[in-house]
Design a protein around this motif. Structure first.
Motif, short mmCIF file in Angstrom:
data_model
loop_
_atom_site.label_atom_id
_atom_site.label_comp_id
_atom_site.label_asym_id
_atom_site.label_seq_id
_atom_site.Cartn_x
_atom_site.Cartn_y
_atom_site.Cartn_z
N LEU A 37 0.83 -1.21 0.00
CA LEU A 37 0.00 0.00 0.00
C LEU A 37 0.86 1.25 0.00
CD1 LEU A 37 -2.88 -1.00 2.43
CD2 LEU A 37 -2.87 -0.94 -0.07
N GLU A 38 2.17 1.07 0.10
CA GLU A 38 3.05 2.22 0.08
C GLU A 38 3.88 2.21 -1.20
OE1 GLU A 38 4.53 2.35 4.50
OE2 GLU A 38 3.21 0.68 4.05
N THR A 39 4.98 1.46 -1.20
CA THR A 39 5.88 1.55 -2.37
C THR A 39 6.20 0.20 -2.99
OG1 THR A 39 7.77 1.34 -0.88
CG2 THR A 39 7.02 3.57 -1.38
N TRP A 40 5.74 -0.90 -2.45
CA TRP A 40 6.21 -2.21 -2.87
C TRP A 40 6.00 -2.45 -4.36
CZ3 TRP A 40 3.92 -7.05 -4.28
CH2 TRP A 40 4.82 -8.15 -4.21
N VAL A 41 7.08 -2.76 -5.08
CA VAL A 41 7.06 -2.96 -6.52
C VAL A 41 6.30 -1.80 -7.18
CG1 VAL A 41 6.69 -4.65 -8.35
CG2 VAL A 41 6.99 -5.43 -6.04
N ALA A 42 6.32 -0.66 -6.51
CA ALA A 42 5.70 0.54 -7.06
C ALA A 42 4.39 0.22 -7.76
CB ALA A 42 6.67 1.21 -8.03
N GLY A 43 3.58 -0.56 -7.11
CA GLY A 43 2.33 -1.00 -7.73
C GLY A 43 1.27 0.07 -7.71
N GLY A 44 1.13 0.79 -8.80
CA GLY A 44 0.10 1.82 -8.86
C GLY A 44 -1.28 1.22 -8.74
N TYR A 73 12.98 2.05 5.74
CA TYR A 73 11.86 1.73 4.84
C TYR A 73 11.59 2.90 3.90
CZ TYR A 73 9.18 4.54 8.18
OH TYR A 73 8.72 5.55 8.98
N PRO A 74 11.19 2.59 2.65
CA PRO A 74 10.93 3.65 1.67
C PRO A 74 9.76 4.49 2.14
CG PRO A 74 10.87 1.48 0.64
CD PRO A 74 10.89 1.26 2.11
N SER A 75 9.91 5.80 2.07
CA SER A 75 8.87 6.69 2.56
C SER A 75 7.71 6.73 1.59
CB SER A 75 9.44 8.10 2.74
OG SER A 75 8.38 9.02 2.74
N LEU A 76 6.51 6.63 2.15
CA LEU A 76 5.29 6.74 1.33
C LEU A 76 5.27 8.07 0.59
CD1 LEU A 76 2.20 6.20 0.68
CD2 LEU A 76 1.75 7.32 2.85
N ARG A 77 5.85 9.09 1.21
CA ARG A 77 5.75 10.43 0.63
C ARG A 77 6.91 10.74 -0.30
NH1 ARG A 77 5.76 14.16 5.48
NH2 ARG A 77 7.26 12.64 6.26
N PHE A 78 8.09 10.16 -0.01
CA PHE A 78 9.29 10.60 -0.74
C PHE A 78 9.87 9.51 -1.64
CE2 PHE A 78 9.94 13.06 3.42
CZ PHE A 78 9.00 14.00 3.04
N TYR A 79 9.31 8.29 -1.59
CA TYR A 79 9.87 7.16 -2.31
C TYR A 79 11.34 7.01 -1.94
CZ TYR A 79 10.27 3.67 -5.95
OH TYR A 79 10.47 2.49 -6.61
N ASP A 80 12.27 7.10 -2.88
CA ASP A 80 13.69 6.96 -2.51
C ASP A 80 14.31 8.32 -2.19
OD1 ASP A 80 13.71 8.13 -4.90
OD2 ASP A 80 15.10 6.76 -5.89
N GLY A 81 13.48 9.37 -2.19
CA GLY A 81 13.99 10.71 -1.88
C GLY A 81 13.76 11.67 -3.02
N GLU A 102 4.88 18.79 3.94
CA GLU A 102 3.95 19.31 4.95
C GLU A 102 2.81 18.36 5.24
OE1 GLU A 102 3.87 23.31 5.63
OE2 GLU A 102 1.70 23.50 5.53
N VAL A 103 2.45 17.55 4.27
CA VAL A 103 1.41 16.56 4.56
C VAL A 103 2.06 15.49 5.43
CG1 VAL A 103 1.67 14.88 2.69
CG2 VAL A 103 -0.59 15.51 3.47
N PRO A 104 1.45 15.18 6.60
CA PRO A 104 2.18 14.34 7.54
C PRO A 104 2.20 12.87 7.13
CG PRO A 104 0.01 14.80 8.38
CD PRO A 104 0.14 15.59 7.11
N ASP A 105 3.20 12.16 7.64
CA ASP A 105 3.22 10.71 7.48
C ASP A 105 1.98 10.16 8.19
OD1 ASP A 105 4.69 7.99 7.19
OD2 ASP A 105 4.15 8.13 9.31
N ILE A 136 13.36 6.18 4.57
CA ILE A 136 14.39 6.48 3.57
C ILE A 136 13.99 7.73 2.79
CG2 ILE A 136 15.44 5.66 1.41
CD1 ILE A 136 15.13 2.82 2.49
N GLY A 137 14.97 8.51 2.42
CA GLY A 137 14.76 9.53 1.39
C GLY A 137 14.45 10.92 1.89
N HIS A 138 14.60 11.17 3.19
CA HIS A 138 14.29 12.51 3.65
C HIS A 138 15.44 13.48 3.40
CE1 HIS A 138 13.78 15.92 6.31
NE2 HIS A 138 12.49 15.70 6.13
N HIS A 139 15.18 14.52 2.65
CA HIS A 139 16.11 15.65 2.57
C HIS A 139 15.32 16.85 2.09
CE1 HIS A 139 17.16 14.90 -1.94
NE2 HIS A 139 16.00 14.40 -1.65
N TYR A 140 15.89 18.04 2.26
CA TYR A 140 15.17 19.27 1.91
C TYR A 140 15.70 19.84 0.61
CZ TYR A 140 13.38 19.37 6.70
OH TYR A 140 12.76 19.07 7.88
N ALA A 141 14.85 20.65 -0.03
CA ALA A 141 15.31 21.42 -1.19
C ALA A 141 15.87 22.74 -0.68
CB ALA A 141 14.14 21.69 -2.13
N PRO A 142 16.84 23.32 -1.40
CA PRO A 142 17.42 24.58 -0.93
C PRO A 142 16.36 25.63 -0.60
CG PRO A 142 18.65 23.77 -2.80
CD PRO A 142 17.49 22.84 -2.61
#
Lengths: 459, 190, 173, 977
Positions: D209-216, D555-563, D573-576, D633-639
């Motif tokens: 339901l999150e990222t597994w095999v990126a199953g849309g 674990y791969p983030s539902l919001r950021f995938y691999d970042g 801003e939308v919370p986990d 996984i994948g948390h970082h900010y944009a400048p």
């Protein structure tokens, strides 16, 4: 100034002094209007400085937005409304004294009512600022006034906020009328006692009052009617303000208890504020001959009574929300007692319920120091009462996901301190421009010079 | 009493002024990059409004003719006139003509032309007798001035494109023509 | 009343002398009097107000109050009908009046009543007066009482006599 | 049409839209130079393309207003997502209009990148290529998973220039899955998992339901299988050490010790055999060595649980077993997948719910081993020119142990086609910004038989060029051939694409373009397990690090995938949904462990593994296994996040830095679950922005549930009795429509797509971490997780909360100026320009869904171009809230009027409803008895939130159907604030 030099000099320290004569009254009251000394100007400067800070803070808030004040979801209201209600409460003593006590013919009111009325008006003027300070777009606040416009839009007369607009502006107008009417004969006296520009100004304000039988006739009748109108008004205003909360759904607000509860609290805090102003005034102007210990005693008694009534209301509040069995009410109550703001509640109970009890003792009621301390505590307590109604109730309302804690900021704190400065600057100005004691009414309470010694033989 | 009145008035004026400064300004009839005479196009050449403003019937905006459409006629018509030369330049540079906006409702008001055209409202109803104008000018939007004029019983000069004016028309249409011109606030304010 | 009248003023320091003067004047049939007092004094009022109607100010109050009440009702009802917006699931206006509108009506009643009373007092009391009445003396706002008698010149002497006898400090002219 | 014009229109309209109610300068109107048929100013045009935010390849429709894309919506025709779109897809717009996008080609001069002209850049690139042409293997090309024409072109190009075989870098390769399929079925592929057809889903750490095999398709399939419909509902059992979103949606979440998934799976199979559910003896051999009791001890899963799981799965006709989410991919990953395959085979699910044939694109990703080889080659200095495609960020996404960044530094000339600055472009010598996928031609095949076609949905807003075009030009320059000749004859990539598609479309180009691609059903290939099965090793995953350490579960983030999506402010801003944390990373620590180490929520903790260390704030959770800590996984900010003061500048917090280079021996998959870490308090505090005060309902029945048996009984009984509303006042009459909504709590999986869609549609600003943490976020729609029962093992319910459009609305009568009022069509209107900002309504709303504009929120250019022109941008000091997409309602009614009819059911879709992958949200006309919404509103499961207050909401919720009643709820007033 009058040439009459007879009559005792007022003795500082409030020791009992002989009854003054009519002439003394004029002399002593006019004495309060002498060019003030440095102390006075020092006070003015301090207060003025604080006021300036307040104004700057408000400007900042208008420019950058309400975010500058610490409000948030769920506390969309916080310290501004708290202070608004506080000032409205303060504004109750004056009209109460001049109207209700007038109707009850409580003669001791005469020497304090002028100051009290002035206080009322200034308090209401201060309170009136807060809805503006509080509004997110204060530049559109005139939408609340019913004025015809091309959009055919009118205010929502169902909204308690619109009731406020009407109640408060009515209250301000009526109090002002009352105040000015009371002033007219006194200003006439000032006119006759002063010279130069002051005389011209006073002459204009006195409307050519001469104290003829005709003038007195209508004057006294009108005064009575004003009192009759002001009495229900004074009770309605704070009821209306209390409905801002009682009409809402929020647990801790939604209560029929609020109207009497608020009115009583208002009188309570109002008298405290009167004492806070009167005691120094009598000290600095040496008015012990007029503001006697029995006056303080009477007010202390009123504070005591209203304080006890308030305590009763607090108990009712706790009981009803417990007895209601309503889950939201109970949870809200429990949290107010145990949650983050428990200390505020404690402060309130101490200041409003415990502290005034000392006034059961006569010595305390006439001891200015004790009275002063108690009054200050009462004022603090009453501010916290409003705080406890608004902030903690909102913090723990219906929806757990949106529970949250309000934290004040520099901006809103500064604005609130500034509001006190605004009030005091108005009052300080007043006591030097207008007789802070009613010449006429004081004279009324004095025994008129009845017997003419020379004619004694004839009878 | 007097004091109270004065204070009240002062406060009122303060809001009024500050609020007015927040009102959306209305574009004046200003100098257009090309002097465009509506009267000639409409009266002399009998060109229909929607020939140039062709989006009015299908879009929120009435739309302006593309430079290409202008050139459609003006390749030959009056090609020697100085104003037309300007037009030709734009066409040559393949640049749009920076017309100055004249009619403007505030940002918080959603006004679609389409339903009004569908309801067969005449352009002139809102835009005034454009066919007689050389340069179009208009003052639009709610403003303190309009409110005050109304206060003393004077209506602002038509067509003011103010809310009250829209409402009048909608109500009157519904009353007389039995149409369903919406009167719900959120229809225009969303 | 003859065409020419003159005003004779007696200044008193004490209430009893003032009252005595008034009693005697009234007894002698002088009714055109103006009494100046720094404060309303019952003894004096009793004499002066005797056989005089009650002040009409209260009528002003009554009318003002009623006007306020009516205008409150009209304002609220009329404006709610302008759009007839429903809020809180309740109809725009109730009959005879939506409960919330009572508050507005009450406040306007008080406001108008108060203002009317003020008008009443000012107009009935002949205020504002721009120049002081000829008999007026600054001491009357201080601690002296004044009795001004308006009478024909021929009776001036007897008036002076009455005032002196009553114990006036000073008699003018 | 002419690019410049559009760009100007974009500029002006964007500016005015953002201006709100404030003072206007005289503005210009720029008509088109040449009229454009597809685009009428003021009318939205939709362009079909393919979402490239992850390898799912969902079809999207881009809503183009006045030449700028303002909203993305799922393409209803596309077989993968069937109209839905996830949060990341919705937020793709923020990549398109990203303030940090490269303005044009950049060239490294010393430390900094300096702008350079395209011609110079291409010349430079060409020269470098020319120089390495002779040398073998000196040129390397790395791209994201490109299964379409671009991939083919890249291969052709690389070959022509004598480079190494192209590497498609997908950090989550699911190679264990492929390896297992090789072993069991002799087929190197990722099959299609038909969740929709399963009766019982048994998942071993597969976070589908999150990222597994990126199953849309997974979420929709799951909803079809699991949501209560005409008396039936499937069962879902999930085995994972941590309560992931997937676990939270399971009917039974089995918490096992990290690394024991394979053992558990085998034990289940063993028990199925013992239970006689499986006849085939071959499976016996496979699980010969497995002792369920021992497994129960190791994994901490009670034997009874294993038994009834086995029973449930054996009973399913058909069932579906899946396994091997990134978080559980360790040294035993392949065994787990083999076990899963055996389970499916044993239960006879092959070809039913596990379908080879329509294989998933992931099967084509380059094995991690190859990637590692390339990195070593770079480190060894063998690579002289490295070409990096867009959206690949090896310096960030590869395990820290691999030291990819250092390796890249060793490459003399690195060319990146990324259009956003990231950790890798920081090492590049030349950046040739590729056009965003919404500005590009292309195609992508997410699975066999489905090829999505991509077209430019608007003109590039930056001076960027399609990677294909640049490579063609550079390639020719390097090879010295000219257009039309040599291995790279095509002028543009578009040309190449059309050429390759010609045989497919056979002249039907327009049609295919409109449909968004071409798809056909693919035959299901028959597979069978080998006649002789190896015995499968059931020993738990080996974890490197101190014995007393805690297993790290990245674990791969539902919001950021691999970042790659972390640069989108909306997603930040939308919370986990589980932790409700916004704007930061965190390390999830079990309550007992935390109290043992004296760690409180928000304490910054130093997490040390043998390969690195990070400092992240702690999130104390009762649910995670005491032996494990988890970091997304994948948390970082944009400048610009820092520039805009959304966040304080902070260290990157990607757990990949803690992982070794090593891989799972059998499959060669990167070992994510492979280290033990130690925790140490740093003493610093970094309070988390928690957007939900508490997950405890305090007995207020906000999210309600009903058990399956009862739901079935009621469903048979039919619609529930409507008791009449008692009121002193007359009922409100609705002349025309009455709009209403239903939300099926049973269907909602808490994926946050609706929240982001709403933000995109309604110009909801982003407020940043501090403000959000202080309860000032402006989301019109917030997604809440409510937990019931044992805190360590709760029943979770996900509830989207937004304006309830009450019929007796508390917010309305208190407004002094009628800014809040009841519309004729049953909405709760909010008129911004009338609002004075007394905030009374905000206090009086029991749901606290009204949002206040505490400031004037600046929207950094060019993000303001995305603003929806049909929605006012709110000014400082006004209240706002959900309007049920009034602009869409108005548009829908307008369309209906055009063809002279009333609005029909389904004419109007709100943004949240449109994007919902599980169709949990339904909007429609409550007055129309036939409409779906009024049917649902009268369903036996229907209820209103806080009904007892008597607000009579226009939004109806449907109870969640639980398989059994949760245990006792925790006490009142606990765990909030």
């Amino acid at each position: 100034m009058s040439e009459h030099e007879r009559g005792p000099q007022p003795i500082a320290g409030g020791a009992s002094v002989a009854e003054p004569t009519f002439a003394d009254v004029n002399r002593d009251v006019l004495a309060t209007l002498r060019t003030p000394g440095n102390v006075y100007f020092a006070w003015m400067c301090v207060v003025g400085l604080i006021l300036t800070c307040g104004i700057l803070a408000w400007t900042y808030q208008i420019f950058y937005g309400m975010g500058a004040a610490g409000k948030r979801t769920p506390q969309m209201w916080a310290m501004y409304i708290t202070t608004f209600v506080f000032w409205i409460g303060i504004g109750h003593a004056g009209t109460l004294i001049s109207a209700v006590l007038y109707l009850f013919r409580a003669r001791w009111r005469t020497s304090i009512y002028r100051a009290a009325e002035a206080m009322t008006i200034f308090a209401v003027l201060t309170a009136g600022l807060f809805p503006l300070i509080h509004a997110g777009r204060m530049w559109f606040a005139y939408f609340l006034l019913p004025y015809p416009n091309q959009r055919y839009l009118w205010p929502n007369f169902k909204s308690p906020l619109v009731w406020d607009v009407f109640a408060i502006s009515t209250y301000l107008s009526i109090s002002t009328v009352f105040f000015i009417v009371g002033l007219v004969p006194d200003i006439a006296a000032l006119r006759d006692a002063s010279t130069g520009w002051r005389r011209r100004v006073y002459a204009m304000l006195a409307l050519g009052w001469e104290g003829t039988d005709r003038q007195w006739r209508h004057y006294r009748r009108a005064y009575g009617l004003f009192a009759a109108l002001a009495t229900p008004l004074v009770l309605s205003v704070h009821s209306v303000v209390s409905w801002d909360f009682a009409m809402a759904l929020v647990p801790g607000w939604h209560s029929t208890l609020f109207a009497p509860f608020f009115v009583d609290g208002a009188i309570f805090s109002g008298f405290a504020m009167v004492l806070v102003l009167i005691i120094p005034m009598r000290h600095f102007f040496g008015l012990h001959a007029y503001i006697r210990d029995r006056h303080l005693d009477a007010m202390a008694k009123l504070i005591l009574v209203t304080g006890l009534v308030l305590t009763y209301f607090y108990i009712c509040e706790l009981f009803t929300s417990w007895y209601s069995g309503d889950h939201f009410e109970k949870a809200s109550l429990f949290w107010r007692l145990t949650g983050t703001y428990w200390w505020a509640l404690g402060t309130m109970y101490f200041c409003n319920c415990i502290a005034p009890l000392i006034l059961f003792w006569k010595w305390a009621r006439t001891n200015t120091v004790v009275l002063y301390v108690v009054s200050i505590l009462v004022l603090i307590g009453m501010w916290f009462e409003r705080f406890n109604i608004i902030v903690p109730s909102l913090a723990h309302a219906f929806y757990p996901a949106a529970w949250g804690i309000y934290v004040p900021t520099i901006t809103d704190s500064t604005i609130i301190v500034g509001s006190f400065a605004w009030f005091f600057i108005l009052f300080l100005g007043f006591i030097k421009l207008m007789p802070s004691l009613s010449i006429v009414e004081v004279k009324e309470t004095l025994p008129a010079p009845v017997k003419d010694p020379r004619h004694a033989g004839h009878h | 009493m007097g004091a109270a009145a004065v204070v009240l008035l002062a406060v009122l004026m303060f809001f009024a002024v500050s609020s007015w400064s927040r009102q959306p300004a209305a574009a004046k009839a200003s100098v257009q990059p090309i002097e465009f005479p509506h009267n000639i196009h409409v009266q002399t050449y009998k060109i229909d409004c929607q020939y140039c403003h062709s989006d009015a019937r299908r879009s929120e905006y009435a739309g302006l003719p593309s430079v290409e459409r202008c050139m459609g006629c003006h390749k030959v018509t009056a090609a020697d006139k100085p104003e037309i030369k300007k037009l030709a330049e734009f066409a040559a540079k393949r640049e749009p003509i920076p017309w100055v906006r004249v009619f403007k409702v505030p940002e918080f008001t959603y006004f679609p032309h389409k339903p009004h055209v569908r309801a067969e409202v005449q352009c002139q109803t809102c835009h005034g007798p454009v066919e007689t104008m050389t340069t179009v000018g208009a003052t639009t939007g709610p403003s303190l001035v309009n409110d005050m004029l109304n206060l003393v019983g004077l209506r602002p000069a038509p067509p003011p494109l103010t809310m009250g004016w829209c409402i009048d028309c909608h109500r009157q249409q519904n009353a007389t023509k039995g149409t369903h011109a919406p009167l719900d606030c959120v229809t225009c304010h969303h | 009343m003859p065409a020419t009248t003159e005003t004779i003023l007696g200044v008193f320091a004490y209430v009893d002398t003032t009252v005595r003067a008034l009693e005697e004047l009234k007894a002698k049939g002088y009714h055109d009097l103006t009494v100046y007092t720094p404060v309303p004094v019952h003894e004096i009022e009793d004499v002066v107000e005797r056989d005089r109607p009650v002040s009409k100010v209260r009528l002003f109050t009554l009318l003002g109050g009623l006007t306020g009440l009516a205008s409150g009702w009209i304002l609220t009802a009329w404006t709610s009908m302008k759009w007839g917006l429903i809020v809180g699931g309740k109809p725009a206006i109730g009959f005879p009046v939506s409960p919330p509108y009572v508050v507005i009506m009450f406040e306007l009643m008080i406001l108008f009543g108060g203002i009317a009373t003020l008008i009443g007092m000012v107009s009935l009391g002949r205020l504002p007066m721009f120049r002081p009445s000829p008999a007026y003396d600054p001491r009357f706002t201080h601690d002296r009482f004044g009795v001004a008698v308006h009478c024909t010149p021929d009776r001036a002497a007897s008036v002076r006599e009455i005032l002196r006898h009553a114990g006036a400090e000073e008699i003018r002219p | 049409m002419n690019r410049r014009d559009f760009f100007k229109i974009v500029a002006t309209t964007g500016a005015t839209a953002a201006a709100g109610g404030c003072q206007q300068a005289t503005e210009q109107i720029l008509p088109l130079v040449v009229p454009n048929e597809t685009l009428v100013p003021g009318v939205a045009a939709y362009f079909a393309t393919v979402c490239r935010e992850c390898p799912s390849g969902c079809g999207v429709l881009a809503r183009n207003r006045d030449g700028r894309v303002v909203k993305l919506e799922g393409n209803p025709d596309h077989p993968v997502n069937r109209g839905s779109l996830c949060a990341r897809g919705q937020a793709a717009l923020q990549g398109l209009y990203h303030p940090d996008r490269f303005a044009g080609p950049q060239r490294r001069e010393g430390a900094a990148l300096k702008a350079v002209g395209w011609d110079d850049a291409i010349k430079l690139f060409g020269d470098k290529l020319g120089a390495v042409r002779g040398k073998k293997q000196a040129l390397a090309v790395v791209s994201q998973l490109e299964t379409g024409s671009l991939g083919a072109l890249l291969d052709r190009w690389t070959q022509a220039l004598g480079g190494r075989a192209r590497v498609t870098l997908e950090p989550f390769g699911y190679e264990a899955l492929r390896a297992a399929n090789r072993l069991t079925f002799g087929r190197d592929a990722v099959p299609y998992h038909a969740f929709e057809d399963a009766e019982v889903i048994l998942s071993f750490g597969a976070d589908f339901l999150e990222t597994w095999v990126a199953g849309g398709h997974a979420a929709r399939g799951f909803a079809r299988m699991h949501t209560f419909r005409d008396g039936k509902a499937g069962t879902f059992i999930h085995v994972e050490p941590r309560q992931s979103l997937t676990a939270a949606n399971a009917d039974e979440w089995v918490r096992n010790a990290p690394g024991t998934e394979a053992a558990v799976a085998l034990a289940v199979l063993k028990l199925m055999l013992d239970g006689g559910a499986v006849a085939d003896k071959r499976f016996g051999e496979a699980v010969a060595g497995v002792d369920p009791k021992k497994v129960a001890e190791e994994s901490g899963v009670p034997l009874e649980t294993l038994q009834h799981v086995a029973k449930a799965f054996a009973g399913a006709k058909p069932g579906l077993a899946v396994g091997g989410g990134v978080a559980v991919t360790g040294s035993q990953a392949t065994q787990l997948q083999v076990a899963v395959n055996l389970l499916n085979a044993a239960a006879g699910n092959l070809g039913k719910t596990v379908r080879f044939g329509p294989d998933q694109a992931y099967g084509k990703a380059t094995p991690y081993a190859e990637v590692a080889k390339l990195v070593q080659a770079m480190a060894a200095g063998e690579i002289e020119v490295l070409v990096l495609g867009t959206a690949v960020n090896p310096a960030f996404t590869l395990p820290g142990g691999l030291k990819a960044a250092d390796a890249i530094r060793k490459v003399p000339f690195v060319v990146s086609f990324a259009n956003l600055p990231d950790e890798t472009t920081a090492l590049a010598h030349l950046v040739l910004p590729d056009t965003h996928w919404l500005e590009s031609w292309g195609d992508y095949a997410p699975q066999e038989g489905v090829v999505g076609l991509m077209q430019p949905t608007m003109k590039p807003i930056r001076d960027s060029r399609p990677m294909g075009d640049v490579l063609l030009a550079v390639g020719r320059a390097a090879l010295g051939t000219e257009e039309g000749k040599g291995p790279l004859p095509w002028t543009t990539f578009e040309q190449y694409l059309k050429a390759t598609w010609e045989p497919v479309v056979k002249g039907q180009w327009e049609a295919v373009l409109q449909q968004g691609g071409a798809w056909r059903d693919t035959a299901v290939a028959a597979v069978a397990v080998a006649p002789k099965l190896e015995r499968v090793d059931a020993t738990p995953a080996k974890l490197e690090g101190p014995a007393d350490g805690l297993a790290l579960v990245p674990y791969p983030s539902l919001r950021f995938y691999d970042g790659r999506s972390a640069t989108r402010a909306w997603l930040q801003e939308v919370p986990d949904p589980i932790t409700q944390v916004a704007w930061d990373a965190w390390v999830e620590i079990n309550t007992t462990v935390a109290s043992r180490l004296g760690i409180r929520q928000g304490d910054v903790v130093r997490v040390t593994s043998p390969h690195g260390a990070l400092e992240v704030p702690a999130y104390v959770s009762p649910t995670i296994h005491p032996g494990a800590v988890a970091i997304p996984i994948g948390h970082h900010y944009a400048p610009y996040h820092v520039r805009m003061k959304y966040v304080p500048a902070s260290e990157p917090t990607n757990p990949m830095a803690l992982l070794p280079a090593g891989a799972d021996a059998t499959s060669g998959a990167p070992a994510f679950l492979s280290v033990k870490v130690t925790l140490a308090k740093t003493g610093a505090r970094r309070p988390l922005a928690l957007l939900q005060a508490t997950h405890d309902q305090d007995h207020r029945e906000i999210a309600q549930h009903v058990d399956l048996a009862r739901a079935r009984k009621e469903a048979l009984a039919g619609a529930k009795k409507e008791h009449p509303n008692l009121s002193m006042y007359p009922e409100q009459q609705y002349k025309g429509y009455r709009w209403g909504m239903t939300v099926d709590v049973d269907a909602c999986i808490g994926c946050q797509a609706c929240a982001v869609a709403c933000q995109a549609e309604n110009n909801v600003p982003v407020v940043g971490k501090a403000e959000a943490a202080y309860g000032r976020q402006l989301h019109w729609l917030r997604l809440e997780r409510w937990a019931e029962g044992d805190p360590a093992h709760p029943h979770n319910m996900f509830l989207p909360m937004f304006c309830q459009h009450c019929e007796v609305a508390p917010c309305e009568p208190v407004c002094p100026v009628f800014a809040a009022y009841r519309t004729e069509e049953g909405l709760n209107g909010q008129v911004y320009n009338r609002c004075v900002g007394t905030r009374y309504c905000g206090n009086n709303c029991p749901y606290h869904v009204r949002r206040f504009n505490w400031w004037n929120y600046e929207i950094p250019a060019p993000l303001d171009v995305q603003l929806n022109p049909d929605v006012t941008v709110r000014q400082l000091g006004v209240m706002e809230k959900c309007t049920m997409c009034i602009q869409r309602i108005v548009a829908g009614k307008d369309r209906a009027r055009d063809d002279k009819r009333a609005v029909r059911d389904g004419d109007i879709l709100t943004a949240c409803q449109q994007t919902c992958p599980t169709q949990a949200i339904t909007f429609g006309n409550l007055k129309d008895e036939g409409s779906t919404v009024s049917k649902l509103a009268h369903s036996p499961r229907a209820y209103h939130v806080l009904e007892e207050i008597g607000t009579r909401p226009g939004v109806t919720y449907l109870r969640k159907v639980v398989r059994q009643e949760p245990g006792p709820a925790p006490g009142a007033g606990k765990g909030h604030a």
